[in-house]
Design a protein around this motif. Structure first.
Motif, mmCIF file in Angstrom:
data_model
loop_
_atom_site.group_PDB
_atom_site.id
_atom_site.type_symbol
_atom_site.label_atom_id
_atom_site.label_comp_id
_atom_site.label_asym_id
_atom_site.label_seq_id
_atom_site.Cartn_x
_atom_site.Cartn_y
_atom_site.Cartn_z
ATOM 1 N N UNK A 1 0.843 -1.193 0.000
ATOM 2 C CA UNK A 1 0.000 0.000 0.000
ATOM 3 C C UNK A 1 0.890 1.260 0.000
ATOM 4 N N UNK B 1 -2.116 2.837 14.610
ATOM 5 C CA UNK B 1 -1.928 1.658 15.471
ATOM 6 C C UNK B 1 -0.623 0.934 15.140
ATOM 7 N N UNK C 1 -2.255 4.509 18.091
ATOM 8 C CA UNK C 1 -3.639 4.990 18.219
ATOM 9 C C UNK C 1 -4.566 3.851 18.637
ATOM 10 N N UNK C 2 -5.478 4.180 19.534
ATOM 11 C CA UNK C 2 -6.471 3.179 19.934
ATOM 12 C C UNK C 2 -7.875 3.730 19.686
ATOM 13 N N UNK C 3 -8.860 2.993 20.184
ATOM 14 C CA UNK C 3 -10.250 3.367 19.895
ATOM 15 C C UNK C 3 -10.587 4.786 20.364
ATOM 16 N N UNK D 1 -9.398 7.279 17.970
ATOM 17 C CA UNK D 1 -10.203 7.270 16.754
ATOM 18 C C UNK D 1 -11.456 8.117 16.980
ATOM 19 N N UNK E 1 -4.122 4.745 7.704
ATOM 20 C CA UNK E 1 -5.578 4.776 7.459
ATOM 21 C C UNK E 1 -6.334 5.482 8.585
ATOM 22 N N UNK E 2 -6.066 5.091 9.832
ATOM 23 C CA UNK E 2 -6.805 5.633 10.973
ATOM 24 C C UNK E 2 -6.723 7.155 11.019
ATOM 25 N N UNK F 1 -8.395 8.956 8.016
ATOM 26 C CA UNK F 1 -9.861 8.997 7.951
ATOM 27 C C UNK F 1 -10.433 9.968 8.993
ATOM 28 N N UNK F 2 -9.851 9.982 10.167
ATOM 29 C CA UNK F 2 -10.420 10.865 11.197
ATOM 30 C C UNK F 2 -9.969 12.317 11.004
ATOM 31 N N UNK G 1 -5.085 3.498 2.065
ATOM 32 C CA UNK G 1 -6.160 3.528 1.065
ATOM 33 C C UNK G 1 -5.973 4.681 0.079
ATOM 34 N N UNK G 2 -5.023 5.571 0.379
ATOM 35 C CA UNK G 2 -4.912 6.836 -0.349
ATOM 36 C C UNK G 2 -4.261 6.729 -1.707
ATOM 37 N N UNK G 3 -3.836 5.562 -2.084
ATOM 38 C CA UNK G 3 -3.219 5.425 -3.397
ATOM 39 C C UNK G 3 -2.557 4.072 -3.485
#
Lengths: 474, 452
Positions: free
Chosen positions: A37, A59, A91-93, A96, A126-127, A130-131, A158-160
């Motif tokens: 990725x 994470x 990073x955790x929940x 997020x 990703x995390x 997105x946030x 996911x960005x490319x």
């Protein structure tokens, strides 16, 4: 045109490119096949700078895979590089939900205090992507609080695709390049390297081109980013010229540096074989006004490998060189090899270059076409099959059939294939035959071809074949 | 250190900081993948961007899957799916897998799709009537925790979804839990040793959660009388669930896993007592100890030269805690540092009990990261490290003579799986030490050239 039910495309590279560009061929890999990725490839490039802390805002899964694979295994174990950190904000929940920018700022300060780096690069994944974490602003803010540059790269997986990670990271590195205080005559940068804080993944190829440059009297300021220092990057604009160790990876950075800083970029393919090596070296020497010296070096080196060149000509003349890309270490290398095979009198037929590969490497493919590399291409059904075993097994069976249809074939790929013809094992995983670039590469490839031809009647391994493709059913 | 650079704050050195870590453990997604890939006859579909597939590949190797049998798939989510949702792509990918000859398809969601709210459970429910295999969604985004949390999440989902409520109890039987939460790179040999001793005691293994486990085994897991946890890092939640819901008694609790003579003896004795197989256990202990001693007498392990050498143990709790006694008793070294990747409360209790019992007071670090390990090694200055390739490099310049790679090793490759559990396990560990000892003595250069 070959009649065979398993063939889904048979034409030239140019024709295939047109099919991909018009959408007639869908450049998408099947669900069982996943390249790296954007985050991974960005990490590769960034970790090629000495004393950098890649600070992954995410994470632990993403950074750890890379630190295990790139830093510990490739760098420490293979390339003699000390263990360098791969820091993570873990990073955790709750992050997020509530955001992690505050933690990131603290993490930069902590990374600086712990590791005393020359550079910190925040990599979003990703995390954090997105946030909506504003990594660039945090980097700017953090830079005021620590004693080194802090850059940020949006590298969400996911960005490319994998390519965008390389390219964006190379682009980011340009921010470190300071206005030149002088022009250093006869000095170049080598662009497009990655994978760890030392020379590129194929050290010996880089050693060979550096040896040739040295013979001509050309100095290398930095191998970007194959073990270069921040100081070298700062001075990268002082060079007269940029060159690439691999056109595919160097091209984007080369074009950008040319556009923004006016530094010319030597556009040549990979130095496989005599003609491409001459082009590569002269492509650098001519703009530096060192053509005469380069020609002397080329002449001397050519004389030294004259027996190998003669052997390659005699061995390959009139043969069909079946070059399989899906099992070869890199499609651009395979296409460079096709050019080399043609140079020595063989007719190259390239098997199984996935339309996805064409899409991802479009600029390089177009460049190769411009330089006259337009081999015959065959794609088979197995290439598109779901499941890595099924795909590999089916393409093996298809290859065995296709090879029988050509007169005097010779296979260029790796020894994981068992076609009924001599197999030239061009895997890059065997250091006994490295480098493949340059004049020493000619000697090594000649030795590989000799091994293939002189030992073509020796039995192949039932064991390894069974391991790869299962026991024979027919 | 550059005098202009800031001092490292005290909390960073003592490991209190959580802001910037260089971790040993992977994320929950990896642990869940490792668990799902232990189910035979299944495939795994990662609902994730393509990079997460590399964590699946790593789990694939850890479970020693055969690529002729096990397929892994990935939805390879891109910006479009993150913006508009990836459920449609998930549906399409499951349909592509329709013809696969499998009995289950595990669908694992990663960080991206979970944050944007893709409902993999609903997708699987909707598609279940269309496919012949069982769809098992596992929501295991990396941000849910470490790989051990991922193992717990996956075991929980698998048990709740697949076990039968009405399975008839089988006497003298056991369900093995979390054999894969073990940093021995060839942990499968540890599992094989456990199965072998259980068989010798006449104890039936009803299910292994998970390694080459058939779906039918999981369905019948509740027919076991007991559970046996094979990790100090993960699996406790599953054991508790089976105990509370299906009355499977947990055995072997509070005893370190069987590494070294004493730990093995205690562990076998506890099993023998629970299953009324004391004589079989005693015989195994007697035969095993005799075999180890006889082998050592014939091979003369160099381990005997390490008397009271200060040692560091850097590992997961599963290997690290039992190693404390092994290093102290069998090797006669002095543990000076114990740094564990994880920090489960039960593991802390176990380790602290062991240290008390042995009269040891090493520096202990729970949930260590690479930085903290390096700082601790610098502080403790051990002469031997039992750890991984990471400590080999992290301790460079510290003058540690021996780094015995027992976990996450990169300088050795094992074709034949080797256990650390049990009696042959002792010999395997001795062999690791012996090889390191031999390498330490190997001359780096010749003093003069031979004439011929």
């Amino acid at each position: 045109m070959m009649k065979n039910d398993s063939i889904v495309f048979h034409g030239t590279l140019q024709q295939m490119l047109e099919k991909v560009e018009t959408g007639e061929m869908v450049p998408k890999l099947q669900a069982s096949h996943a390249p790296m990725c954007k985050f991974f490839t960005a990490y590769y490039v960034i970790s090629g700078i000495r004393h950098v802390v890649p600070l992954v805002h995410g994470p632990t899964g993403c950074p750890l895979y890379m630190s295990d694979f790139v830093r510990t295994r490739e760098c420490c174990e293979i390339r003699g590089v000390p263990l360098e950190p791969t820091a993570s904000t873990v990073l955790d929940e709750s992050h997020v939900i509530y955001g992690g920018e505050g933690k990131l700022l603290e993490a930069v300060k902590e990374a600086y205090a712990k590791y005393h780096p020359d550079l910190i690069v925040i990599l979003s994944c990703c995390c954090s992507g997105i946030i909506g974490e504003d990594v660039e602003s945090i980097a700017r803010e953090a830079e005021k609080l620590v004693g080194c540059r802090v850059l940020a790269l949006r590298s969400e997986g996911f960005g490319g695709d994998f390519r965008s990670g390389y390219e964006d990271a190379f682009k980011l590195i340009m921010e470190l390049m300071e206005p030149p205080r002088q022009k250093r005559k006869g000095t170049i940068n080598i662009l497009g390297a990655r994978w760890g804080p030392t020379t590129t993944e194929f050290d010996m190829d880089l050693d060979e081109i550096e040896r040739l440059l040295d013979e001509v009297g050309i100095e290398v300021n930095a191998v970007i980013a194959g073990g270069c220092t921040v100081e070298e990057l700062k001075r990268a604009r002082e060079v007269e010229l940029n060159a690439s160790w691999c056109y595919d990876w160097g091209q984007k950075l080369g074009d950008l540096m040319e556009e923004r800083f006016g530094i010319p970029y030597s556009k040549t393919g990979q130095p496989y074989g005599l003609r491409a090596t001459e082009e590569w070296l002269l492509g650098i020497a001519q703009p530096l006004r060192l053509e005469e010296k380069a020609r002397t070096v080329i002449e001397r080196e050519t004389q030294q490998v004259a027996p190998d060149l003669a052997y390659l000509k005699q061995a390959l003349e009139g043969k069909t060189a079946i070059i399989e890309i899906s099992e070869f270490p890199g499609p651009i290398r395979a296409l460079s090899l096709a050019r080399m095979a043609e140079e020595f009198g063989a007719h190259p037929v390239v098997i199984n270059v996935h339309p996805y590969t064409i899409k991802e490497r479009m600029p390089s493919i177009k460049f190769l076409l411009e330089t006259g590399v337009n081999p015959e291409i065959i794609l088979t059904r197995g290439l598109f099959r779901l499941g890595s075993f099924r795909s590999s097994k089916e393409t093996e069976d298809e290859l065995e059939v296709i090879v029988r249809e050509y007169e005097d074939p010779i296979f260029f790929g790796n020894a994981g294939r068992f076609p009924p013809c001599p197999v030239v094992n061009l895997t890059l995983m065997n250091p006994a035959f490295q480098p493949q670039y340059g004049f020493r590469g000619i000697t090594n490839i000649a030795a590989l071809v000799r091994q293939a031809l002189e030992n073509k009647d020796l039995p192949r391994s039932r064991l390894l074949r069974g391991m790869l493709y299962g026991p024979r059913t027919t | 250190m550059d005098p202009e650079q800031p001092e490292v704050p005290a909390d960073l050195v003592t490991g209190l900081s959580e802001k910037c870590r260089d971790p040993y453990l992977r994320c929950a997604f990896h642990g869940a993948a490792q668990t799902a890939l232990g189910v035979s006859g299944s495939a795994l579909l990662a609902h994730s961007p393509q990079g997460c597939e590399y964590l699946v590949n790593n789990a694939f190797s850890s479970q020693e899957c055969d690529y002729m049998e096990t397929i892994t798939l990935c939805t390879k989510l891109c910006v479009d799916e993150i913006v508009h949702g990836g459920e449609d792509l998930l549906v399409r990918t499951i349909r592509q897998a329709k013809e696969l000859p499998i009995s289950a398809l595990f669908v694992l969601s990663a960080c991206g799709p979970e944050i944007v709210g893709d409902d993999i459970v609903a997708v699987c429910e909707d598609l279940q009537p269309e496919v012949r295999f069982t769809l098992i969604p596992i929501e295991c985004a990396g941000f849910r925790g470490s790989q051990y949390d991922g193992i717990d999440i996956a075991l929980d989902t698998i048990l709740r979804k697949l076990v039968k409520n009405d399975a008839e109890k089988i006497s003298n039987s056991v369900c093995l839990i979390a054999p894969h939460a073990n940093a021995n790179p060839t942990w499968i040999a540890d599992l094989a040793w456990v199965k072998q001793v259980l068989s010798q005691m006449g104890i039936e293994v009803v299910a292994t959660l998970t390694h080459r486990t058939r779906l039918s085994e999981i369905a019948n897991a509740t027919s076991a009388e007991t559970t046996l946890l094979l990790s100090h890092d993960a699996g406790r939640r599953a054991a508790e669930y089976l105990q509370n819901t299906y009355h499977l008694e947990s055995v072997g609790d509070g005893i370190p896993l069987p590494i070294g003579l004493t730990n093995t003896q205690r562990w076998l004795t506890a099993l023998g007592e629970r299953f009324d197989a004391q004589s079989a256990a005693e015989k195994m202990i007697a035969d095993g100890e005799k075999m180890v001693m006889a082998t050592c007498r014939r091979k003369w392990p160099m381990a005997r030269f390490f008397y009271r050498t200060p040692a560091a143990i850097v590992a997961d709790a599963t290997i690290g805690i039992p190693l404390v006694r092994f290093v102290t008793e069998e090797m006669e070294m002095t543990p000076a540092l114990v740094a564990l990747y994880s920090s489960q409360p039960s593991a802390r209790v176990l380790l602290e009990g062991e240290l008390r019992d042995l009269g040891l007071a090493p520096k202990v670090v729970y949930g260590t990261d690479v930085y903290e390990t390096r700082k601790s090694l610098g502080e403790v200055k051990p002469r031997v490290i039992f750890g991984s390739t990471i400590e080999r490099h992290a301790s460079e310049g510290m003058g540690v003579p021996y780094i015995v790679e027992v976990v996450r090793m990169m300088r050795q490759f094992r074709f034949i799986n080797r256990e650390y559990f049990g009696y042959t396990g002792i010999l395997n560990l001795f062999e690791c030490v012996q090889n390191e000892w031999t390498l330490r003595w190997r001359s780096k250069e010749k003093r003069y050239e031979a004439k011929w």
